[in-house]
Scaffold this motif. Structure first.
Motif, PDB file in Angstrom:
ATOM      1  N   ASP A 161       4.454  11.387   4.699  1.00  8.55           N
ATOM      2  CA  ASP A 161       4.713   9.963   4.443  1.00  8.55           C
ATOM      3  C   ASP A 161       5.101   9.719   2.999  1.00  8.55           C
ATOM      4  OD1 ASP A 161       4.131   9.414   7.048  1.00  8.55           O
ATOM      5  OD2 ASP A 161       2.065   8.772   6.656  1.00  8.55           O
ATOM      6  N   ALA A 162       4.651  10.561   2.101  1.00 11.74           N
ATOM      7  CA  ALA A 162       4.958  10.390   0.685  1.00 11.74           C
ATOM      8  C   ALA A 162       6.160  11.207   0.254  1.00 11.74           C
ATOM      9  CB  ALA A 162       3.748  10.770  -0.162  1.00 11.74           C
ATOM     10  N   ALA A 163       6.849  11.863   1.180  1.00 10.25           N
ATOM     11  CA  ALA A 163       7.995  12.695   0.837  1.00 10.25           C
ATOM     12  C   ALA A 163       9.194  11.827   0.483  1.00 10.25           C
ATOM     13  CB  ALA A 163       8.341  13.617   1.998  1.00 10.25           C
ATOM     14  N   GLY A 164      10.121  12.416  -0.229  1.00  9.22           N
ATOM     15  CA  GLY A 164      11.342  11.716  -0.592  1.00  9.22           C
ATOM     16  C   GLY A 164      11.359  11.372  -2.064  1.00  9.22           C
ATOM     17  N   ARG A 197       0.840  -1.210   0.000  1.00 10.45           N
ATOM     18  CA  ARG A 197       0.000   0.000   0.000  1.00 10.45           C
ATOM     19  C   ARG A 197       0.864   1.246   0.000  1.00 10.45           C
ATOM     20  NH1 ARG A 197      -4.107  -0.172   4.630  1.00 10.45           N
ATOM     21  NH2 ARG A 197      -4.989   1.530   3.439  1.00 10.45           N
ATOM     22  N   ARG A 198       0.439   2.225  -0.753  1.00  2.36           N
ATOM     23  CA  ARG A 198       1.115   3.518  -0.792  1.00  2.36           C
ATOM     24  C   ARG A 198       0.523   4.427   0.274  1.00  2.36           C
ATOM     25  NH1 ARG A 198      -0.570   5.153  -6.617  1.00  2.36           N
ATOM     26  NH2 ARG A 198      -2.482   4.502  -5.636  1.00  2.36           N
ATOM     27  N   PRO A 199       1.218   5.513   0.597  1.00  2.00           N
ATOM     28  CA  PRO A 199       0.623   6.466   1.548  1.00  2.00           C
ATOM     29  C   PRO A 199      -0.706   7.032   1.038  1.00  2.00           C
ATOM     30  CG  PRO A 199       2.958   6.899   1.304  1.00  2.00           C
ATOM     31  CD  PRO A 199       2.604   5.843   0.301  1.00  2.00           C
ATOM     32  N   GLN A 200      -0.867   7.164  -0.267  1.00  2.00           N
ATOM     33  CA  GLN A 200      -2.113   7.687  -0.821  1.00  2.00           C
ATOM     34  C   GLN A 200      -3.286   6.735  -0.592  1.00  2.00           C
ATOM     35  OE1 GLN A 200       0.758   7.370  -2.428  1.00  2.00           O
ATOM     36  NE2 GLN A 200       1.252   9.216  -3.552  1.00  2.00           N
ATOM     37  N   ASP A 201      -3.010   5.472  -0.337  1.00  2.00           N
ATOM     38  CA  ASP A 201      -4.058   4.477  -0.149  1.00  2.00           C
ATOM     39  C   ASP A 201      -4.552   4.405   1.292  1.00  2.00           C
ATOM     40  OD1 ASP A 201      -3.808   3.801  -2.813  1.00  2.00           O
ATOM     41  OD2 ASP A 201      -2.368   2.209  -2.420  1.00  2.00           O
ATOM     42  N   ARG A 202      -3.818   5.008   2.216  1.00  2.00           N
ATOM     43  CA  ARG A 202      -4.180   4.935   3.626  1.00  2.00           C
ATOM     44  C   ARG A 202      -4.858   6.227   4.069  1.00  2.00           C
ATOM     45  NH1 ARG A 202       0.682   4.863   6.422  1.00  2.00           N
ATOM     46  NH2 ARG A 202       1.884   5.130   4.538  1.00  2.00           N
ATOM     47  N   ARG A 203      -5.950   6.105   4.798  1.00  2.00           N
ATOM     48  CA  ARG A 203      -6.676   7.291   5.275  1.00  2.00           C
ATOM     49  C   ARG A 203      -5.920   8.019   6.384  1.00  2.00           C
ATOM     50  NH1 ARG A 203     -11.892   7.788   3.521  1.00  2.00           N
ATOM     51  NH2 ARG A 203     -12.810   5.953   2.561  1.00  2.00           N
ATOM     52  N   GLU A 204      -5.157   7.301   7.179  1.00  2.00           N
ATOM     53  CA  GLU A 204      -4.475   7.927   8.311  1.00  2.00           C
ATOM     54  C   GLU A 204      -3.093   8.470   7.933  1.00  2.00           C
ATOM     55  OE1 GLU A 204      -3.225   3.717   8.027  1.00  2.00           O
ATOM     56  OE2 GLU A 204      -5.194   4.645   8.121  1.00  2.00           O
ATOM     57  N   ALA A 205      -2.712   8.399   6.669  1.00  2.00           N
ATOM     58  CA  ALA A 205      -1.389   8.847   6.235  1.00  2.00           C
ATOM     59  C   ALA A 205      -1.282  10.372   6.259  1.00  2.00           C
ATOM     60  CB  ALA A 205      -1.100   8.340   4.833  1.00  2.00           C
ATOM     61  N   GLU A 206      -0.088  10.833   6.529  1.00  2.00           N
ATOM     62  CA  GLU A 206       0.219  12.252   6.506  1.00  2.00           C
ATOM     63  C   GLU A 206       0.885  12.595   5.173  1.00  2.00           C
ATOM     64  OE1 GLU A 206      -0.458  14.509   8.872  1.00  2.00           O
ATOM     65  OE2 GLU A 206      -1.466  12.973  10.052  1.00  2.00           O
ATOM     66  N   VAL A 207       0.938  13.871   4.859  1.00  2.00           N
ATOM     67  CA  VAL A 207       1.568  14.312   3.620  1.00  2.00           C
ATOM     68  C   VAL A 207       3.046  13.956   3.611  1.00  2.00           C
ATOM     69  CG1 VAL A 207       2.120  16.338   2.236  1.00  2.00           C
ATOM     70  CG2 VAL A 207      -0.102  16.153   3.311  1.00  2.00           C
TER      71      VAL A 207
END
Length: 133
Positions: A70-73, A58-68
């Protein structure tokens, strides 16, 4: 990528069913071939997305509890410069010209195109592998 795989899988099923019905009822080979090609393209994208989901999860975009953050880097490795796209374009151009002028030119273009694609695919195949000298 799971949602994308399901979405394109649904599109592929639609085009596959439409191709079967259209081919049976109309008898038109041109429209049937176009629908079969559309089915193949949608199935290919669906397969790619499913494989990427299986590899990476799962990507960070797929999780509701993810923060912005989390997809950095860095997202992926992109080569800074490469001659293989030019070789691939040249091979495709020669192969397309060969369709008009003759089989011999098409085969030469096909060889150059194959070399260009293989160069693109395996350009960085050993990237990240430690060498022991």
């Amino acid at each position: 990528m799971k949602v994308e795989a399901l979405l394109f899988g649904g599109v592929a099923v639609f085009f596959g069913g439409t191709a079967a019905l259209y081919g049976a009822w109309s008898g038109d080979p041109t429209g049937t071939a176009a629908l079969i090609v559309a089915f193949g393209m949608a199935a290919l994208v669906s397969f790619f997305c499913a494989v990427q989901y299986a590899r990476r999860g799962r990507r960070p975009q797929d999780r509701r509890e993810a923060e912005v953050t989390d997809a950095a880097g860095p997202l992926e490795f992109f080569p800074p410069h490469s001659l293989w796209p030019i070789v691939t374009a040249l091979g495709f151009s020669v192969a397309a010209t060969g369709v008009v002028y003759g089989l011999w030119l098409f085969l030469i273009g096909l060889g150059v195109l194959a070399r260009g694609v293989l160069g693109l695919v395996f350009q960085y195949a050993n990237r990240g592998v430690e060498r022991e000298d």
